[in-house]
Each structure stands twice: as C-alpha cells, then as structure tokens.
Design a protein around this motif. Structure first.
Motif, PDB file in Angstrom:
ATOM      1  N   GLU A 637     -29.334  15.670 -36.904  1.00 45.10           N
ATOM      2  CA  GLU A 637     -29.067  15.524 -35.479  1.00 45.10           C
ATOM      3  C   GLU A 637     -30.148  14.681 -34.811  1.00 45.10           C
ATOM      4  N   THR A 638     -29.820  14.212 -33.591  1.00 47.93           N
ATOM      5  CA  THR A 638     -30.765  13.409 -32.812  1.00 47.93           C
ATOM      6  C   THR A 638     -31.171  14.158 -31.551  1.00 47.93           C
ATOM      7  N   THR A 639     -32.472  14.282 -31.337  1.00 42.04           N
ATOM      8  CA  THR A 639     -33.014  14.938 -30.143  1.00 42.04           C
ATOM      9  C   THR A 639     -33.666  13.881 -29.259  1.00 42.04           C
ATOM     10  N   GLU A 640     -33.293  13.901 -27.973  1.00 44.01           N
ATOM     11  CA  GLU A 640     -33.906  12.970 -27.031  1.00 44.01           C
ATOM     12  C   GLU A 640     -35.011  13.672 -26.256  1.00 44.01           C
ATOM     13  N   VAL A 641     -36.199  13.085 -26.262  1.00 37.81           N
ATOM     14  CA  VAL A 641     -37.347  13.617 -25.537  1.00 37.81           C
ATOM     15  C   VAL A 641     -37.510  12.808 -24.250  1.00 37.81           C
ATOM     16  N   VAL A 642     -37.456  13.515 -23.104  1.00 36.74           N
ATOM     17  CA  VAL A 642     -37.594  12.860 -21.805  1.00 36.74           C
ATOM     18  C   VAL A 642     -39.017  13.079 -21.301  1.00 36.74           C
ATOM     19  N   ALA A 643     -39.723  12.014 -21.033  1.00 35.63           N
ATOM     20  CA  ALA A 643     -41.108  12.083 -20.570  1.00 35.63           C
ATOM     21  C   ALA A 643     -41.193  11.532 -19.153  1.00 35.63           C
ATOM     22  N   VAL A 644     -41.559  12.392 -18.201  1.00 32.54           N
ATOM     23  CA  VAL A 644     -41.771  11.959 -16.816  1.00 32.54           C
ATOM     24  C   VAL A 644     -43.274  11.816 -16.613  1.00 32.54           C
ATOM     25  N   LEU A 645     -43.749  10.578 -16.521  1.00 34.94           N
ATOM     26  CA  LEU A 645     -45.183  10.315 -16.461  1.00 34.94           C
ATOM     27  C   LEU A 645     -45.780  10.574 -15.080  1.00 34.94           C
ATOM     28  N   GLY A 646     -44.986  10.468 -14.026  1.00 34.11           N
ATOM     29  CA  GLY A 646     -45.521  10.650 -12.684  1.00 34.11           C
ATOM     30  C   GLY A 646     -46.611   9.661 -12.351  1.00 34.11           C
ATOM     31  N   VAL A 647     -46.382   8.393 -12.643  1.00 34.44           N
ATOM     32  CA  VAL A 647     -47.406   7.372 -12.454  1.00 34.44           C
ATOM     33  C   VAL A 647     -46.945   6.332 -11.446  1.00 34.44           C
ATOM     34  N   GLY A 648     -47.908   5.738 -10.807  1.00 37.60           N
ATOM     35  CA  GLY A 648     -47.672   4.613  -9.924  1.00 37.60           C
ATOM     36  C   GLY A 648     -48.575   3.466 -10.294  1.00 37.60           C
ATOM     37  N   SER A 649     -48.301   2.309  -9.737  1.00 37.74           N
ATOM     38  CA  SER A 649     -49.057   1.102 -10.068  1.00 37.74           C
ATOM     39  C   SER A 649     -50.064   0.796  -8.970  1.00 37.74           C
ATOM     40  N   PHE A 650     -51.241   0.388  -9.352  1.00 38.85           N
ATOM     41  CA  PHE A 650     -52.271  -0.032  -8.408  1.00 38.85           C
ATOM     42  C   PHE A 650     -52.668  -1.473  -8.693  1.00 38.85           C
ATOM     43  N   LYS A 651     -52.835  -2.258  -7.623  1.00 42.49           N
ATOM     44  CA  LYS A 651     -53.312  -3.629  -7.752  1.00 42.49           C
ATOM     45  C   LYS A 651     -54.346  -3.874  -6.665  1.00 42.49           C
ATOM     46  N   GLY A 652     -55.516  -4.379  -7.026  1.00 41.62           N
ATOM     47  CA  GLY A 652     -56.604  -4.579  -6.080  1.00 41.62           C
ATOM     48  C   GLY A 652     -56.866  -6.023  -5.766  1.00 41.62           C
ATOM     49  N   GLU A 653     -57.446  -6.239  -4.574  1.00 40.55           N
ATOM     50  CA  GLU A 653     -57.846  -7.575  -4.160  1.00 40.55           C
ATOM     51  C   GLU A 653     -59.174  -7.467  -3.418  1.00 40.55           C
ATOM     52  N   ALA A 654     -60.098  -8.400  -3.667  1.00 39.76           N
ATOM     53  CA  ALA A 654     -61.426  -8.361  -3.048  1.00 39.76           C
ATOM     54  C   ALA A 654     -61.635  -9.578  -2.161  1.00 39.76           C
ATOM     55  N   ARG A 655     -62.276  -9.343  -1.003  1.00 41.32           N
ATOM     56  CA  ARG A 655     -62.652 -10.432  -0.103  1.00 41.32           C
ATOM     57  C   ARG A 655     -64.097 -10.248   0.316  1.00 41.32           C
ATOM     58  N   LEU A 656     -64.801 -11.368   0.537  1.00 37.25           N
ATOM     59  CA  LEU A 656     -66.197 -11.294   0.944  1.00 37.25           C
ATOM     60  C   LEU A 656     -66.335 -10.866   2.404  1.00 37.25           C
ATOM     61  N   ALA A 657     -65.400 -11.307   3.266  1.00 38.25           N
ATOM     62  CA  ALA A 657     -65.456 -10.964   4.691  1.00 38.25           C
ATOM     63  C   ALA A 657     -64.043 -10.673   5.175  1.00 38.25           C
ATOM     64  N   GLU A 658     -63.942  -9.982   6.266  1.00 36.98           N
ATOM     65  CA  GLU A 658     -62.638  -9.601   6.798  1.00 36.98           C
ATOM     66  C   GLU A 658     -61.779 -10.816   7.082  1.00 36.98           C
ATOM     67  N   ASN A 659     -62.420 -11.860   7.581  1.00 33.69           N
ATOM     68  CA  ASN A 659     -61.675 -13.067   7.950  1.00 33.69           C
ATOM     69  C   ASN A 659     -61.672 -14.133   6.852  1.00 33.69           C
ATOM     70  N   SER A 660     -62.113 -13.783   5.638  1.00 32.46           N
ATOM     71  CA  SER A 660     -62.113 -14.764   4.535  1.00 32.46           C
ATOM     72  C   SER A 660     -60.676 -15.158   4.212  1.00 32.46           C
ATOM     73  N   PRO A 661     -60.379 -16.461   4.117  1.00 32.85           N
ATOM     74  CA  PRO A 661     -58.994 -16.897   3.848  1.00 32.85           C
ATOM     75  C   PRO A 661     -58.544 -16.644   2.407  1.00 32.85           C
ATOM     76  N   ASP A 662     -59.477 -16.581   1.469  1.00 32.28           N
ATOM     77  CA  ASP A 662     -59.117 -16.459   0.053  1.00 32.28           C
ATOM     78  C   ASP A 662     -59.742 -15.224  -0.566  1.00 32.28           C
ATOM     79  N   ALA A 663     -59.052 -14.692  -1.566  1.00 29.90           N
ATOM     80  CA  ALA A 663     -59.593 -13.567  -2.315  1.00 29.90           C
ATOM     81  C   ALA A 663     -60.705 -14.037  -3.235  1.00 29.90           C
ATOM     82  N   VAL A 664     -61.629 -13.135  -3.547  1.00 26.49           N
ATOM     83  CA  VAL A 664     -62.722 -13.457  -4.464  1.00 26.49           C
ATOM     84  C   VAL A 664     -62.164 -13.587  -5.885  1.00 26.49           C
ATOM     85  N   GLN A 665     -62.509 -14.687  -6.581  1.00 27.42           N
ATOM     86  CA  GLN A 665     -61.998 -14.940  -7.931  1.00 27.42           C
ATOM     87  C   GLN A 665     -63.044 -14.740  -9.014  1.00 27.42           C
TER      88      GLN A 665
END
Length: 812
Positions: A637-665
């Motif tokens: 027989e075949t048994t299906e295992v259901v895994a609920v990870l309860g995870v979300g995705s995070f993505k970060g961005e850094a800037r030197l100043a509040e009014n900086s036009p570009d993100a730090v690379q």
C-alpha cells in the motif's frame, strides 16, 4: 584474436543505397545516358540488422524502402547484389554474390532482399574486396554503394582497404552512407569513402536514408569528364604501386596541371588533349591523351617492372592460402623505432614493385603473424613463400556434457605456456559462441567465462590441422523476480540484486554476482548461494541451490509499501511547496537510548520511499522550518505523509540613509534573525546571511532582525506570517569614510575613534595598516589617528560622517 580494429559494418540499407539510386530525377536529362559502369551493392545481413531506429527495425525498413524504390530503377542499369552474414552464425567466410550485375534484373534483387534473414558476423572488408574483384576494378569502371551501421567483426581494416582499392582501381569509387552511427564509428567509413573518391553521407531514419541514397545514386549516374591513369608491369597484370603521374596542358609545358601517386590516378578535367607521364624509379612512359566531354577516359601505361611476388602456406609444402591474408612490406625489422610501411595488400598472392634492397615481409592470418627478411636485387624478381606454421583451434562451451552449445555471452582467452615466473600471457581472445582461431603450432591454455562461470583446458595445436574441443562449465542458471506482496505484480524497476557465496571461516559471505534488472539471470557454478534483493529500503533474501545444467527460479516477497510526501506552507490544502529544497528524512523507531536512526533520505517536492511495513517518523525541513509526522507503512500500500511547515518567506533590503535612492549592494552586509528572548532574556539566532538581499524561509512568529555593516548597525522587530512573504527595509543611518595617506610615509597605521566619547577610556572603532582604507560608520563626528612608526610620530584628523554620503579623509 588480436583485436578488431575497424569501425565498419555495412547494413541492409546498403542495398537501399542503390535501390534509392533509382530516383526518376536521375534520368530526367535528354539524350544518351552516361555509362556508369557496373555496380554491386554489399548488403549486411548480420545480427545488427535487428536493431531499431526511428521508424522501426533496420531490416524491415530496408525491405520496405527497396519495395518502394526498385520499380523506378533504370532497366539498363547493370546492378548486382552481394550479402554476408545471412546463412550461418560465427562465419567470417559467409559472403555470397546473390545477383550478378546485369541489366533488367531488378526483380531478382528485390526477391533476394525479401528472403534475407539476419544471422551472422560482419566480414565487411572481405565482402567489399570480393565485390570490387568481381567487377574487375583493376581493369574497368566500377562502383560500390554502402550503408554502414557499425563495425567490422572479422579483423580487417576498411580504411586500409580503401587505400588498396584506390591504388589498384582503374576507375573505382565507393560511396558510403553512415546509418545510425555513433561519432566514434564514422572514422573508418569516412576514410573508405574519401580514399576512393566517394562521398560519406549520414542517415538516422528512413527518410534521411532515402535522401542520402538518392544523393549517392545521382552522383554515380551523373556524367563526368575525367581522366583515369593506370600503370601496370605488363598486360593482364594488376596496377603497380608507387607510380608518379603528371598531367600537362601540352608537351613541353613547364609545370603539370595535376599530379598524383599510386598505381591508378583519377582526376576530373576539362575536355581537351593532355600530355601525361608515368614514372617509377628509372622507368618512365608518356602519352598524349584526348578526353571527350561527359566521359571517363582511361589510359594504361606498361612499365616493364619486376619485384616481389609472395604467397603463404600453413605448413611447409602446403597449398597456398587463397583468402583472408593481410600483407605488409617494411623497410626495417620489427622493433625498430622508425620502421615504415613500404606497401601492403589483401590479395592472396600479391606482387610488390620496389627498388632493390633489404625488406621485411610480413603476413597475418587470423591470430598468426610471421615476418621474414627479403633481399631483392635491382631489376630482378623474387618469389617468396612464408610459412605460418599454424593450425586451427575450434572450441565450443556447454553448461553440461549433454546440453546444447552456448551461442552468446562467452568470453574466450587463449594463454601461452607459463614463463620463467610462472605467469601465462594472453595470446588471443574471442567473444563468439564458437571460437575459430588460427594460431601458431604449440600448447596453450584455453579459458572461457560465461557470466560468473568458467572452465579451462590445455590444448595442443598442430600446423595445418584443426583442433576441436568442448569446455564444460558445470554451471546452472538462477533466475529471480520480486513482488511487494505474495502473488503481487512483479517489480520491473529499481531493483538491486546480489548473489553471495557460502560463509567463510569468519562467517562472511563474498558477493559473486549482482544485477539491477527487474528479472536478472545469473550463470553460476553449481553450489549453494544466498540471493538477496533490495527495493528502496526493503530487503529480502533466500538460500538457493544451483544445479549443473538446470535452471533455478526464485521469487522473493519484499513485504514493502510506499510512503509519499506533500508539504504545505501554512495549512493542509493550501499552497503546496513546489521546491527542490524540501528535505525529507524517514526515521525509524526509537532505540534503547531514545534516538531514531535515519532509514532513508530524499529531496524535492514529491518524494516516494519504498519501505518495509512498520512505524516511522517523517522529518520534513524547508529552509529554517521543520516538522515531524508519524506514519505507518503497510505491505503493498501507499501512505501519504502531509507536512505543514508553517513557514513564511523573508526578504531584506538595506539602505545607508532614509532618503537614499538605492539599496546597499555590499557583500559585507551581515543579517541576523533572532528569536524571542528566553527565560534569561537571551535571544537564539534563527537565521544568518550576508550580502545585499538575503531571503529565508522561516517559521511563523515574532523575531528581532539585526543588520551590521562595518561599524554601523541597526535592528527591528518583525513578524513572519505563514504562507506569506515579509519584506523589510532597514536603514543604517551610516556613511562611508575613505581614509588615505601618502605612499612615501613608510610604515603606518590608522586608528578610528568617536570624536565625542563620554567613557573614561576612548573607544577604539577600527584599525588598519593600509594607506588606502574604507570603513562604514554611523552618522557622526570621528577622529582618525595616523601613526608613523619609523619616525615615532602621530598625526590626527577630525572628520564627519553624514548618512548616505562618502567622506574623503586624507593626510596629504
């Protein structure tokens, strides 16, 4: 046998080669048709013709295409058909001219092809040579069209044969169609075609085969204005080798228009009259030849030359060998580093025309080669007979004394007598059901292997005689299969089999055979074995007895089932995780210490495990999320295992100043994701990353996100929601300080401090020995101290950092 050196196998499509030649367009021109001479098709009817290509089995495709095309053949075309490998297995002499070249015989060719049943070996080169000789290629125009799908199996070299046909042919050409060839199988076919002035064309299926064959035929039938020059030692003699030909526009011309070497030379020329010369050492001849348009004009030169005539016999005083010989003439003895081949031939009794001197003549037949030093006087002929002093060894192998001979799957080795160290060197080998070796007179050890069974026997070969022997393997056959449950469907794929011998003195069993087939067949010496099968993580084994000459059939029940997995981000039935980064680990029951051993492991969104029936735990990991789920496996027989990870995705961005036009690379950014404070107020680091834009998959919850760049840092409380992406922008409120000092100051160092420091001891922020230094700092005022070590002097500068700005600090 020494080895099979050529990659050349003509196939039934060979016949198509010329059947396709009948394309109506070939005969669309008005007026009289050019004379293409006679053509013989060499047709491979060996076992390889049962192979498949797009469109079906090769022999079936061949017959169908012939049926469709033969009705369009020009009735005046003089076409013949030769086949090999169609009457018996393992015979390199199985070559037959089925239909002699003649006009109005196309139905005979069609009938002959339809009656062919592929059976035997591939004596390709001998067949091509016989076809050329039947066409009297040394005396008149002749063509052969081949289609090749593999390699020669009778120890001949098609490339060398092409050189021979080109050298001796009056007006001979061989076009080759490579049918379903691998790259490493094309070399000899290209060589054969090009050395005879023919074309090499490729085909991979029925349509491309048709197109390639039409191209070859159109070339054969096309009118050509050409000049063919041939040099002979006398009327009725074969073409000489080593002759130099020159074609001049007219007698007395300063330089030739064309020149070539060999016994025969063909060149496409414009219509007209030419002055031609032929020379061999001190022998010379010339002629003025008129070449009409649209015809191939042949001219023979007679150079009264003498040379070396050779023949070979098995024993002293025996009859000359009539076929299957390979001759070479060298300038130096065997073992000489820079030894060169002067001439070669596949004729039974070749004639070599060479200057006077000392030569070394060699001849090979089967596995036997002999060589002899020959002295030739200028302008005098030599007649030499080489004695092979060899006999025939014919051997078959049987499972038992009363069983039928084994026809395939055998590996034969012929070993020489022991040397001074007691070791035997291998002299010849074969993979045929019936080995037919031609070896020098003497005693040998003959060995045969059949899967895991073997046998050996001392044999004695006498010159000019045939020694026949049968080796009895005393082996049996073990066939096996497996199913998940008793009476269940046989498992065809993903099986691993091992056959183990009896236990040794330490109780260990040595593996004697293995297989990955669904239904393996093992040839084993009679005896007791342990048969073991593995399907995924499930295993089964059984003690078996193999009897000589008998087949033992074993069926094993694996008692296994399947476990599949599906992972979700937030809740069952929601968005599935469709990523190769999901990791699945099957854990067994707890041991005495409470630990679970890893049973199996896979990655990907949809794993499938084969497991013995029982209780398990599935550990599923995706990013920093992890969950464990218990499950049961039942046999079949075949048994299906259901895994609920309860995870979300995070993505970060850094800037030197509040009014900086570009993100730090910058790659120097450091990101830390910290969990909730523990009972002692400390936070555990959950995730860590570097670079401008980290992306993590983390469990739902509240976190502290910290960002560090140089001496600047900031942090922020964030919340991760399962099944969603959280994007956060962190502002460092920092700038970049670029600090430099003159290069000629000698050894220096920088130290950076806050300009305003309320602590008792000034806080040291950064240090560098570089004269060109960059550092990210929080917005504010700073002091940089430059130490000149050799002068024991210190200089200081004050500077200010503004968020998002670059500050140049120089001690110039």
């Amino acid at each position: 046998m020494k080895t099979v050196t050529s990659c050349f196998r003509s196939v039934a499509a060979v016949f198509l080669a010329f059947a396709a030649s009948v394309h109506p367009q070939v005969f669309a021109q008005q007026g009289s048709e050019p004379d293409p001479g006679k053509t013989i098709i060499v047709l491979d009817a060996s076992g390889s013709m049962w192979g498949e290509v797009p469109g079906g089995v090769k022999i079936d495709i061949a017959k169908k295409v012939v049926t469709d095309l033969v009705k369009d053949l020009n009735p005046k075309m003089q076409l013949g058909l030769m086949a090999y490998g169609h009457r018996q297995k393992g015979d390199c002499t199985d070559i037959e001219l089925l239909v002699p070249p003649a006009a109005n015989n196309h139905q005979d060719i069609l009938d002959a092809v339809q009656a062919l049943i592929p059976k035997g070996k591939t004596p390709l080169s001998d067949a091509v040579l016989q076809a050329a000789e039947f066409l009297q290629y040394e005396e008149q125009k002749a063509s052969v069209i081949l289609v090749s799908d593999g390699e020669e199996t009778c120890d001949r070299d098609p490339c060398a044969l092409g050189d021979l046909l080109a050298a001796k042919g009056i007006d001979f050409v061989c076009h080759v169609v490579g049918f379903d060839l691998k790259d490493d199988e094309k070399r000899d076919l290209v060589c054969l075609a090009e050395s005879t002035g023919g074309m090499f064309l490729e085909a991979s299926d029925a349509d491309s085969l048709m197109n390639s064959l039409n191209t070859a035929v159109e070339t054969v039938m096309a009118p050509e204005t050409s000049l063919v020059l041939v040099a002979k030692a006398g009327e009725g003699e074969g073409a000489l080798s080593g002759v130099k030909f020159e074609i001049f526009q007219k007698k007395g011309a300063a330089a030739p228009l064309h020149f070539g070497n060999g016994g025969a030379f063909k060149k496409a020329v414009d219509p007209g009259t030419y002055f031609v010369t032929a020379s061999l050492q001190d022998l010379k001849a010339d002629a003025e030849i008129e070449v009409p348009e649209g015809k191939s004009t042949t001219h023979e030169f007679i150079l009264k030359a003498t040379g070396l005539t050779a023949r070979a016999v098995y024993v002293e005083g025996g009859e000359p060998i009539e076929k299957g010989l390979s001759w070479k003439l060298w300038d130096q003895p065997k073992g000489t580093r820079d030894r060169k081949t002067i001439a070669f031939s596949y004729h039974a009794q070749p004639k070599f025309v060479v200057p006077g001197g000392t030569y070394y003549l060699g001849v090979g037949k089967g596995e036997t080669e002999v060589e002899k030093e020959i002295q030739i006087e200028d302008n005098q002929g030599e007649d030499v007979t080489l004695v092979l002093n060899a006999g025939f060894l014919v051997a078959i192998a049987k499972m038992t004394e009363d069983s039928d001979p084994i026809e395939r799957g055998l590996s034969w080795k012929l070993l020489l007598p022991p040397n001074t160290e007691g070791k035997r060197e291998q002299y010849a080998f074969s993979y045929h059901g019936e080995t037919d070796m031609i070896v020098p007179e003497g005693r040998y050890l003959l060995k045969v292997d059949y899967d895991k069974s073997s046998a050996e026997q001392e044999v004695e070969v006498q010159a000019g005689e045939t020694t026949r022997t049968t080796l009895i393997l005393g082996a049996g056959t073990l066939t096996s299969s497996a199913s998940l449950t008793e009476g269940g469907e046989i498992l065809e794929k993903s099986m691993k089999w091992a056959v183990l011998g009896p236990p040794n003195i330490e109780g260990k069993r040595e593996q004697v055979a293995f297989s990955y087939d669904g239904k393996p067949v093992f040839k084993l010496p009679a005896g007791a074995y342990l048969l073991r099968a593995q399907y995924g993580e499930a295993e089964a084994e059984k003690e078996v007895e193999v009897k000589s000459g008998e087949t033992t059939e074993i069926s094993l029940v694996m008692g296994a089932g399947f476990a599949t997995g599906v992972a979700y981000y937030a809740e069952a039935g929601g968005d599935k995780i469709d990523s190769g980064g999901v990791k699945w680990t099957v854990l067994g029951p707890p041991n005495i210490e409470g630990k679970r051993e890893t049973v199996s492991y896979q990655t990907g969104p949809t794993p499938k495990f084969s497991l013995p029936g029982g209780s398990y735990t599935m550990k599923t990991v995706y990013g920093y999320g992890e969950v464990e789920m218990p499950f049961e496996v039942k046999s079949g027989e075949t048994t299906e295992v259901v895994a609920v990870l309860g995870v979300g995705s995070f993505k970060g961005e850094a800037r030197l100043a509040e009014n900086s036009p570009d993100a730090v690379q910058s790659g120097s950014l450091k990101w830390h994701l910290m969990g909730a404070p523990g009972i002692e107020g400390k936070r555990k680091q959950i995730a860590y990353g570097t670079g401008p834009s980290p992306q993590w998959m983390v469990p739902r919850g509240d976190y502290l996100l910290r960002l560090v760049l140089g001496e600047a840092s900031t942090e922020k409380d964030i919340t991760i929601t399962a099944g969603q992406m959280t994007q956060e922008k962190l502002v460092l409120n920092a700038g970049l300080a670029h600090i430099t000092a003159p290069a000629d100051l000698g050894s220096t160092s920088f130290s950076v401090y806050p300009l305003i420091d309320t602590t008792e001891q000034r806080r040291h922020l950064a240090y560098s020995t570089s004269k060109d230094y960059e550092i990210f700092l929080p917005e504010g005022k700073y002091l940089v101290e430059l130490k000149l070590r050799q002068a024991n002097e210190t200089k200081t500068l004050e500077f200010e950092i503004q968020a998002g700005q670059r500050s140049e600090v120089s001690f110039e």
